[in-house]
Motif scaffolding. Structure first.
Motif, PDB file in Angstrom:
ATOM      1  N   ASP A  84       0.844  -1.188   0.000  1.00  0.00           N
ATOM      2  CA  ASP A  84       0.000   0.000   0.000  1.00  0.00           C
ATOM      3  C   ASP A  84       0.891   1.255   0.000  1.00  0.00           C
ATOM      4  O   ASP A  84       2.123   1.170  -0.071  1.00  0.00           O
ATOM      5  N   ASP A  85       0.240   2.421   0.085  1.00  0.00           N
ATOM      6  CA  ASP A  85       0.987   3.683   0.028  1.00  0.00           C
ATOM      7  C   ASP A  85       1.987   3.826   1.174  1.00  0.00           C
ATOM      8  O   ASP A  85       3.092   4.342   0.981  1.00  0.00           O
ATOM      9  N   ASP A 145       3.539   1.355   2.769  1.00  0.00           N
ATOM     10  CA  ASP A 145       4.673   0.472   2.458  1.00  0.00           C
ATOM     11  C   ASP A 145       5.585   1.115   1.422  1.00  0.00           C
ATOM     12  O   ASP A 145       6.811   1.080   1.547  1.00  0.00           O
ATOM     13  N   ARG A 191       5.593  -3.313   9.754  1.00  0.00           N
ATOM     14  CA  ARG A 191       5.613  -3.229   8.280  1.00  0.00           C
ATOM     15  C   ARG A 191       6.922  -3.782   7.720  1.00  0.00           C
ATOM     16  O   ARG A 191       6.924  -4.534   6.744  1.00  0.00           O
TER      17      ARG A 191
END
Length: 145
Positions: free
Chosen positions: A2-3, A5, A37
């Motif tokens: 996603d953004d 990450d 993350r």
């Protein structure tokens, strides 16, 4: 990814030694989120390692070029093995189409580039080559200092 990450990976690409606490501040999330993350990206195989970038590797050479090479018959393996011994060649790529091999070159000067190209043309199996000077690199995924 996603953004978040993507943003995390971008920061790590620029400095993978940056503390988790600093990454958390920059990303406006908790340290635990950043740590989780990173762990997830490593387990998933998205992040496969970390490396050291030497100043010499991060500073562009005065002369950079791309050389396209055509190879006689089935001699590509021999030519690639020979090209691996050239200090000026930073990358060797195989390709399809008119050219068989593409190499990225860094040299200290135009005379040094000319001498390296002369040696490339002498490699058994090289039939022809074409070189393009690189003037600028507006975007690169390579690490910069």
């Amino acid at each position: 990814m996603d953004d978040l990450d993507q943003a995390l990976v971008t920061l790590l690409r620029h400095d993978c030694r940056r503390p988790v606490s600093e990454l958390a501040v920059l990303l406006k999330v908790s340290r635990a989120t950043v740590r989780a993350r990173i762990d997830r990206l490593e387990r998933a195989g998205e992040i496969i390692g970390y490396t050291v970038v030497l100043r010499a590797d991060a500073q562009p050479a005065p002369v950079r070029a791309i050389t396209l090479i055509a190879v006689e018959g089935r001699r590509a393996g021999d030519v690639i093995d020979a090209l691996k011994g050239f200090a000026e060649i930073t990358s060797v790529h195989t390709t399809v189409g008119r050219w068989d091999i593409i190499v990225e070159v860094s040299a200290g000067s135009l005379p040094e580039l000319d001498e390296m190209l002369r040696r490339v043309r002498l490699v058994p199996g090289v039939t022809t080559s074409e070189t393009h000077l690189l003037l600028a690199t507006p975007r690169s995924a390579r690490a910069r200092l």
